[in-house]
Design an enzyme around this catalytic site. Sequence first.
Site, PDB file in Angstrom:
ATOM      1  N   GLY A  41      -3.398   3.675  -2.228  1.00 19.26           N
ATOM      2  CA  GLY A  41      -3.425   2.651  -3.256  1.00 19.26           C
ATOM      3  C   GLY A  41      -3.054   1.335  -2.593  1.00 19.26           C
ATOM      4  O   GLY A  41      -2.164   1.298  -1.740  1.00 19.26           O
ATOM      5  N   ALA A  70       0.840  -1.193   0.000  1.00 18.32           N
ATOM      6  CA  ALA A  70       0.000   0.000   0.000  1.00 18.32           C
ATOM      7  C   ALA A  70       0.874   1.241   0.000  1.00 18.32           C
ATOM      8  O   ALA A  70       2.034   1.200   0.418  1.00 18.32           O
ATOM      9  CB  ALA A  70      -0.916   0.008   1.217  1.00 18.32           C
ATOM     10  N   ASP A  71       0.292   2.324  -0.460  1.00 19.42           N
ATOM     11  CA  ASP A  71       0.932   3.627  -0.364  1.00 19.42           C
ATOM     12  C   ASP A  71      -0.158   4.637  -0.051  1.00 19.42           C
ATOM     13  O   ASP A  71      -1.261   4.564  -0.611  1.00 19.42           O
ATOM     14  CB  ASP A  71       1.647   4.005  -1.663  1.00 19.42           C
ATOM     15  CG  ASP A  71       2.533   5.218  -1.451  1.00 19.42           C
ATOM     16  OD1 ASP A  71       3.617   5.045  -0.860  1.00 19.42           O
ATOM     17  OD2 ASP A  71       2.120   6.325  -1.830  1.00 19.42           O
ATOM     18  N   THR A  72       0.130   5.562   0.855  1.00 23.27           N
ATOM     19  CA  THR A  72      -0.861   6.531   1.314  1.00 23.27           C
ATOM     20  C   THR A  72      -0.283   7.936   1.248  1.00 23.27           C
ATOM     21  O   THR A  72       0.858   8.158   1.646  1.00 23.27           O
ATOM     22  CB  THR A  72      -1.286   6.219   2.766  1.00 23.27           C
ATOM     23  OG1 THR A  72      -1.825   4.889   2.818  1.00 23.27           O
ATOM     24  CG2 THR A  72      -2.340   7.198   3.262  1.00 23.27           C
TER      25      THR A  72
END
Length: 191
Positions: free
Chosen positions: A105, A68-70
Amino acid sequence: MSVRVVLASASPRRRDLLARLGIEPDIRAAAIDETPHPGETPEQLVTRLASAKAEAVPRDPGEVVVAADTVVVVDDQILSKPADDEDATRMLQRLSGRDHDVISGVHVIADARTASAVESTTVTMRAMGSGEIEAYVASGEPADKAGAYAVQGAGGIFVTRLDGSDTNVIGLPLATLARLFDDVGVTLFPR
């Protein structure tokens, strides 16, 4: 759940969120360049980075990779992790008394199957005094957080409303993750 899960992140928050589902992942942090590409939207950025993180880690057959990336977005500007205390202070001053979006994502790989999704949550913050911001930054909590705050920590005192997933704001939207697991044929809980 009998599937072995690999978390392509060293984030203790993402590990803790997986633990809520009874998952104790193998941590394999991916080292990738997280620089945004020119003209890239926040949604495109988090999708690309989550996918790159998932693809970058080694995996054995039968393992499921979660990445994930935030990012935090205000006025169409991406706020990633602060570079230093001054940067954290600037971010918090900018978020004070305003709405902003937290966009994650998520990418899942299970054998040859992949699935990705983007989740967005609108966060409303109350106005913060300069002394509050200074004390919060001095606590060290903002140092490794997108947007320089942690809703699940002391930074939660500044948040007055969430419109969307709270686990997204922490860094891994669990309902979205469950849907992606379904998409790649992994069952979290029998139905």
